[in-house]
Structure formats: C-alpha cells, structure tokens
Design a protein around this motif. Structure first.
Motif, mmCIF file in Angstrom:
data_model
loop_
_atom_site.group_PDB
_atom_site.id
_atom_site.type_symbol
_atom_site.label_atom_id
_atom_site.label_comp_id
_atom_site.label_asym_id
_atom_site.label_seq_id
_atom_site.Cartn_x
_atom_site.Cartn_y
_atom_site.Cartn_z
ATOM 1 N N VAL A 101 50.156 36.241 50.844
ATOM 2 C CA VAL A 101 50.112 34.856 51.313
ATOM 3 C C VAL A 101 49.906 33.970 50.081
ATOM 4 C CG1 VAL A 101 47.616 34.963 51.809
ATOM 5 C CG2 VAL A 101 49.048 33.224 52.922
ATOM 6 N N ASP A 102 50.727 32.918 49.943
ATOM 7 C CA ASP A 102 50.592 32.055 48.766
ATOM 8 C C ASP A 102 50.070 30.685 49.166
ATOM 9 O OD1 ASP A 102 52.798 30.285 49.427
ATOM 10 O OD2 ASP A 102 54.143 31.913 48.826
ATOM 11 N N ASN A 103 49.873 29.830 48.161
ATOM 12 C CA ASN A 103 49.247 28.528 48.408
ATOM 13 C C ASN A 103 50.085 27.622 49.308
ATOM 14 O OD1 ASN A 103 50.813 28.717 45.921
ATOM 15 N ND2 ASN A 103 50.348 26.577 45.564
ATOM 16 N N THR A 104 51.390 27.893 49.426
ATOM 17 C CA THR A 104 52.210 27.054 50.301
ATOM 18 C C THR A 104 51.965 27.352 51.777
ATOM 19 O OG1 THR A 104 54.141 28.525 50.380
ATOM 20 C CG2 THR A 104 54.015 26.996 48.529
ATOM 21 N N LEU A 105 51.485 28.564 52.073
ATOM 22 C CA LEU A 105 51.271 28.988 53.470
ATOM 23 C C LEU A 105 49.811 29.347 53.753
ATOM 24 C CD1 LEU A 105 54.390 31.336 53.755
ATOM 25 C CD2 LEU A 105 54.132 29.100 54.858
ATOM 26 N N LEU A 106 48.951 29.187 52.742
ATOM 27 C CA LEU A 106 47.567 29.663 52.857
ATOM 28 C C LEU A 106 46.829 29.052 54.036
ATOM 29 C CD1 LEU A 106 45.251 31.346 51.662
ATOM 30 C CD2 LEU A 106 44.733 29.409 50.152
ATOM 31 N N SER A 107 46.954 27.736 54.204
ATOM 32 C CA SER A 107 46.193 27.066 55.273
ATOM 33 C C SER A 107 46.559 27.607 56.646
ATOM 34 C CB SER A 107 46.429 25.555 55.223
ATOM 35 O OG SER A 107 47.793 25.263 55.512
ATOM 36 N N ARG A 108 47.830 27.974 56.820
ATOM 37 C CA ARG A 108 48.273 28.492 58.117
ATOM 38 C C ARG A 108 47.515 29.781 58.454
ATOM 39 N NH1 ARG A 108 54.550 28.994 58.570
ATOM 40 N NH2 ARG A 108 54.361 26.725 58.564
ATOM 41 N N ALA A 109 47.380 30.657 57.462
ATOM 42 C CA ALA A 109 46.668 31.920 57.676
ATOM 43 C C ALA A 109 45.170 31.685 57.879
ATOM 44 C CB ALA A 109 46.896 32.857 56.500
ATOM 45 N N LEU A 110 44.580 30.810 57.056
ATOM 46 C CA LEU A 110 43.136 30.555 57.151
ATOM 47 C C LEU A 110 42.779 29.874 58.472
ATOM 48 C CD1 LEU A 110 42.253 29.412 53.508
ATOM 49 C CD2 LEU A 110 42.070 31.702 54.520
ATOM 50 N N ASP A 111 43.581 28.895 58.870
ATOM 51 C CA ASP A 111 43.301 28.163 60.104
ATOM 52 C C ASP A 111 43.406 29.053 61.337
ATOM 53 O OD1 ASP A 111 42.970 25.948 58.542
ATOM 54 O OD2 ASP A 111 44.866 24.988 59.085
ATOM 55 N N ASN A 112 44.198 30.115 61.223
ATOM 56 C CA ASN A 112 44.379 31.028 62.350
ATOM 57 C C ASN A 112 43.438 32.225 62.305
ATOM 58 O OD1 ASN A 112 46.778 30.352 64.283
ATOM 59 N ND2 ASN A 112 47.450 29.716 62.249
ATOM 60 N N GLY A 113 42.485 32.229 61.359
ATOM 61 C CA GLY A 113 41.462 33.278 61.340
ATOM 62 C C GLY A 113 41.979 34.663 61.015
ATOM 63 N N VAL A 114 42.998 34.740 60.159
ATOM 64 C CA VAL A 114 43.597 36.038 59.831
ATOM 65 C C VAL A 114 42.650 36.910 59.002
ATOM 66 C CG1 VAL A 114 45.468 37.134 58.496
ATOM 67 C CG2 VAL A 114 45.965 35.213 60.026
ATOM 68 N N PHE A 115 41.813 36.270 58.172
ATOM 69 C CA PHE A 115 40.989 37.017 57.212
ATOM 70 C C PHE A 115 39.498 36.904 57.493
ATOM 71 C CE2 PHE A 115 44.807 35.596 54.780
ATOM 72 C CZ PHE A 115 45.378 36.850 54.589
ATOM 73 N N GLN A 116 38.764 37.939 57.058
ATOM 74 C CA GLN A 116 37.303 37.894 57.072
ATOM 75 C C GLN A 116 36.811 37.777 55.630
ATOM 76 O OE1 GLN A 116 35.312 41.823 57.765
ATOM 77 N NE2 GLN A 116 37.363 42.528 58.377
ATOM 78 N N PRO A 117 35.644 37.179 55.413
ATOM 79 C CA PRO A 117 35.176 36.948 54.050
ATOM 80 C C PRO A 117 34.864 38.247 53.299
ATOM 81 C CG PRO A 117 33.958 35.587 55.626
ATOM 82 C CD PRO A 117 34.737 36.582 56.412
ATOM 83 N N TYR A 118 35.201 38.256 52.033
ATOM 84 C CA TYR A 118 34.800 39.336 51.126
ATOM 85 C C TYR A 118 34.874 38.819 49.701
ATOM 86 C CZ TYR A 118 34.752 43.451 48.183
ATOM 87 O OH TYR A 118 34.442 44.344 47.187
ATOM 88 N N GLU A 119 33.757 38.881 48.999
ATOM 89 C CA GLU A 119 33.740 38.469 47.591
ATOM 90 C C GLU A 119 33.995 39.702 46.730
ATOM 91 O OE1 GLU A 119 30.972 36.084 44.325
ATOM 92 O OE2 GLU A 119 30.354 36.158 46.432
ATOM 93 N N ALA A 120 35.168 39.746 46.143
ATOM 94 C CA ALA A 120 35.617 40.943 45.423
ATOM 95 C C ALA A 120 34.816 41.190 44.155
ATOM 96 C CB ALA A 120 37.098 40.808 45.074
ATOM 97 N N LYS A 121 34.624 42.470 43.841
ATOM 98 C CA LYS A 121 34.013 42.840 42.564
ATOM 99 C C LYS A 121 35.011 42.522 41.463
ATOM 100 C CE LYS A 121 31.108 46.643 44.264
ATOM 101 N NZ LYS A 121 31.563 46.750 45.668
ATOM 102 N N GLY A 122 34.530 41.840 40.436
ATOM 103 C CA GLY A 122 35.419 41.444 39.346
ATOM 104 C C GLY A 122 35.974 40.039 39.498
ATOM 105 N N LEU A 123 35.561 39.347 40.573
ATOM 106 C CA LEU A 123 36.075 37.993 40.792
ATOM 107 C C LEU A 123 35.663 37.034 39.676
ATOM 108 C CD1 LEU A 123 37.760 36.461 42.922
ATOM 109 C CD2 LEU A 123 35.620 35.749 43.985
ATOM 110 N N ASP A 124 34.552 37.343 39.010
ATOM 111 C CA ASP A 124 34.116 36.497 37.893
ATOM 112 C C ASP A 124 35.102 36.545 36.729
ATOM 113 O OD1 ASP A 124 33.413 39.192 37.507
ATOM 114 O OD2 ASP A 124 31.881 38.663 36.034
ATOM 115 N N GLN A 125 35.975 37.538 36.727
ATOM 116 C CA GLN A 125 36.985 37.651 35.673
ATOM 117 C C GLN A 125 38.304 36.964 36.054
ATOM 118 O OE1 GLN A 125 36.402 38.941 32.512
ATOM 119 N NE2 GLN A 125 34.348 38.782 33.394
#
Length: 373
Positions: free
Chosen positions: A95-119
């Motif tokens: 999913v890219d930034n052009t379609l991201l809101s559609r996925a987020l608004d529809n609750g497709v994902f659950q939160p997860y802060e990935a290891k290595g995100l600080d990089q």
C-alpha cells in the motif's frame, strides 16, 4: 502497476517462481503447528526477493514465508479491505501513500512498532504516531523519455510539467489511467501538487492557470494518450523501452519511474553501456510504500517478525535490484546502476496523506470526465 513490473516483463517466468518462495510443504505437521510456523505475506504482483535473502530470514526466524499476489496495488488494497475480518494472510505489503488513507480508514491494519524503525528516515513515517503501517521503500513517478528519438529530431527532451503542454511535444506522451493505475494516479497527484486545486481555468492561455484541471485540459489538447496500466504504457506504447522498440511504439514520452532507466541497462540484451532512456526531473512525484500487520492476522507474531525483516539491512539492500525501488533504512547501500542511471529525484512533488485522503476520489472522478470523455 509499478516499475517493478518491468522485471516481470524482462525475466518472464522468473518472478512467478518467487510467488511460491518459502511456501514449502509442511510435511506431517498438524494444522496448528503449520499456522504458527507459516507466515503469509499478501502483496501486489511486483513483489520480489532474492531466494538466499528470504532463506536466511526463514532459517533465523523459524518461520516459512508464503506469498499471495493479488494483482496491482489498487486491486490488492481493495481486496484487503473486503477481507479485513478474515484476512488472506498476516502481513500486507504494497500500500503506498496514494492509497494509504483508504486502507487506514477501513481498519485493515493493527498497530505494530517494528524493531529497527529508528533506522528508517522520519520523512517516510507517515503514520508515525500510530504505527499501523511501516515504510519499506520509496520511488519517484516521473516522465521518462526516449533519448534516441529526441536526438534524431534535434529536440531537447522536456524537463518539467510546463514543458509537456508545449506544441513541440504534441502527441508524444502516453500515461496511465488515474483510476486504474498507481503511476497514473501518482502523475495526477503530482500535477495537483504542482498546480493546486484551482478548478477549471478561465484563461486557458495562462501557462499554469486553472489548477490541475486547467493543466490537464492543455495536456489533452496537446495529444496525451491514456492507457489502462503501466505494462501497456511502458512496454507497448513507449518507443524507448526494449518492449516498445519491438512493438514499433511511437510515443517517446511515458509516465514511469526514476528507476526505469537502470532497469533498461540491467536487463538490456545486449547490455548497453548507458541508459537509452532519461527522466524529466521536473515531473516527479514521490511514492512511499508500506507494509502492515493485518487486523485479525492468524499469525501475528510471525507477521511482526516479517515486518522487522522488511526494514532490516539485508532486505533493504536486496530490494533495489528486485523491485526497482529505493530503501528507506538509513545507511542501506544503493546499487551503482541506480546512482549512475536512475538517481532519486532531488525535489519531487509531494502531498500530505490527509490532502490525498480528502480529495483523491473527487479528483479521479473529475480527471475521468475531463480526460477520458
């Protein structure tokens, strides 16, 4: 959908084998064991990874990766929305930034802060506060040009959006349908970022008057051709691509990616010493691609490990020559061919996800009635 489809066209069945990569038989293991040992990635058709890199992840994590490809990005996102209560897999990539809101608004994902995100460079973390998605790569949607055509015609290739509406470039550009194609949508958003949402131009003579709609009226009057998707535009209509040359294509300008020229070099047969295509640097729109842990994923622990892997250095450095995108991890090496033939745009157009969310669907409707009718 993406420039990475180039690889599918260039290496034929080579990518097809990747779709089953790692999804080996579970032997006699029970269903509950196979659930915990297999992690399923849902993606678009352009997903690709080197076998040895994926095998290393599987060995270190203990998970086997099964890949399900669901068409181009738009199709794949729509299917993920429809199946969110009983998802096809554990992680969705593509999913890219052009379609991201559609996925987020529809609750497709659950939160997860990935290891290595600080990089991962902060400019790509478009959901930083909530971590529903993790940035994995970026690329620039840009007009590509056929160097030979412009040399033969002693014409300077266009450099900017403004150039594309000039009489010298009449009937030369092919682009993708903004309602069916990711690069087509990105190109539309690039013009909206450049010219604003000014509505219909009252003065069609004004070079940049009338917002993006005024611009597209001029582009249409200048003979832009619209086809359904990237594959057709690039490999059938664009005279600068290997496929286009074989097909006798007659459009020397195409909406593609900044990373398309290195792909022409890498997959050229015989391999050219310089790219036969170039990029109009003033026509670029930055696209960021994400992965997320699917809501109701059956193997969320495996999914988390897979997301960690997608932003790890081994995957990030493997990705450019497989999917023709740039890594988001700081310090990840980029292949020499990218630096030489397809550097990322220095000043691409960008747009806030909230703005895309608010206006995308209406813009696509307006674009369709303005350009296709």
């Amino acid at each position: 959908m993406h420039t990475r489809t180039f690889v599918a066209a260039a290496v034929g069945l080579g990518l097809v084998t990747l779709s089953a990569c790692g999804s080996s038989d579970d032997g006699g293991s029970s269903q509950s064991e196979s659930k915990s040992k297999t992690v399923t990635l849902v993606s678009h058709d352009s997903w690709a990874v080197s076998k040895n890199v994926l095998a290393d992840f599987e060995k270190q994590s203990g998970y086997q990766v099964k890949v399900l490809k669901d068409g181009d990005a738009g199709q794949a996102v729509n299917k993920a929305i429809l199946t969110k209560d009983n998802p096809q897999g554990d992680v969705f990539f593509g999913v890219d930034n052009t379609l991201l809101s559609r996925a987020l608004d529809n609750g497709v994902f659950q939160p997860y802060e990935a290891k290595g995100l600080d990089q991962v460079d902060g400019q790509y973390q478009l959901d930083a506060g909530k971590h529903r998605v993790t940035p994995v790569d970026y690329g620039d949607i840009c007009v590509n040009y056929d160097k030979k055509y412009f040399a033969d015609h002693k014409l300077a290739p266009p450099a900017t959006f403004d150039d594309l509406v000039k009489p010298a470039y009449k009937n030369l550009l092919v682009t993708e349908n903004a309602s069916t194609s990711s690069p087509g949508l990105g190109f539309l958003l690039g013009t909206a970022a450049k010219y604003g949402d000014g509505g219909t131009s009252r003065s069609s003579e004004a070079e940049s008057g009338g917002g993006w709609e005024g611009y597209w009226k001029k582009l249409k009057a200048n003979g832009v051709k619209v086809v359904d998707g990237w594959e057709q535009a690039y490999n059938e209509e664009f005279s600068g691509s290997a496929g286009g040359r074989k097909a006798g294509a007659d459009r020397p300008l195409v909406v593609s990616y900044a990373s398309s020229p290195p792909a022409e070099v890498i997959y050229g047969d015989p391999k050219p010493t310089t790219a036969p295509t170039g990029v109009a640097a003033g026509t670029c729109f930055r696209q960021v691609e994400f992965a997320g842990l699917l809501s109701n994923a059956k193997n969320s622990e495996g999914g988390k490990a897979l997301i960690d892997f997608l932003i790890s250095k081994p995957f990030q450095e493997d990705m450019p020559l497989n999917m023709f995108v740039y890594p988001v991890a700081k310090g990840a090496a980029v292949p020499a061919e990218f630096t030489q033939f397809g550097p990322a745009a220095k000043d691409p157009e960008t747009m806030a996800p909230a703005k895309i969310a608010a206006d995308r669907d209406q813009w696509v409707k307006s674009w369709t009635s303005l350009v296709l009718k």
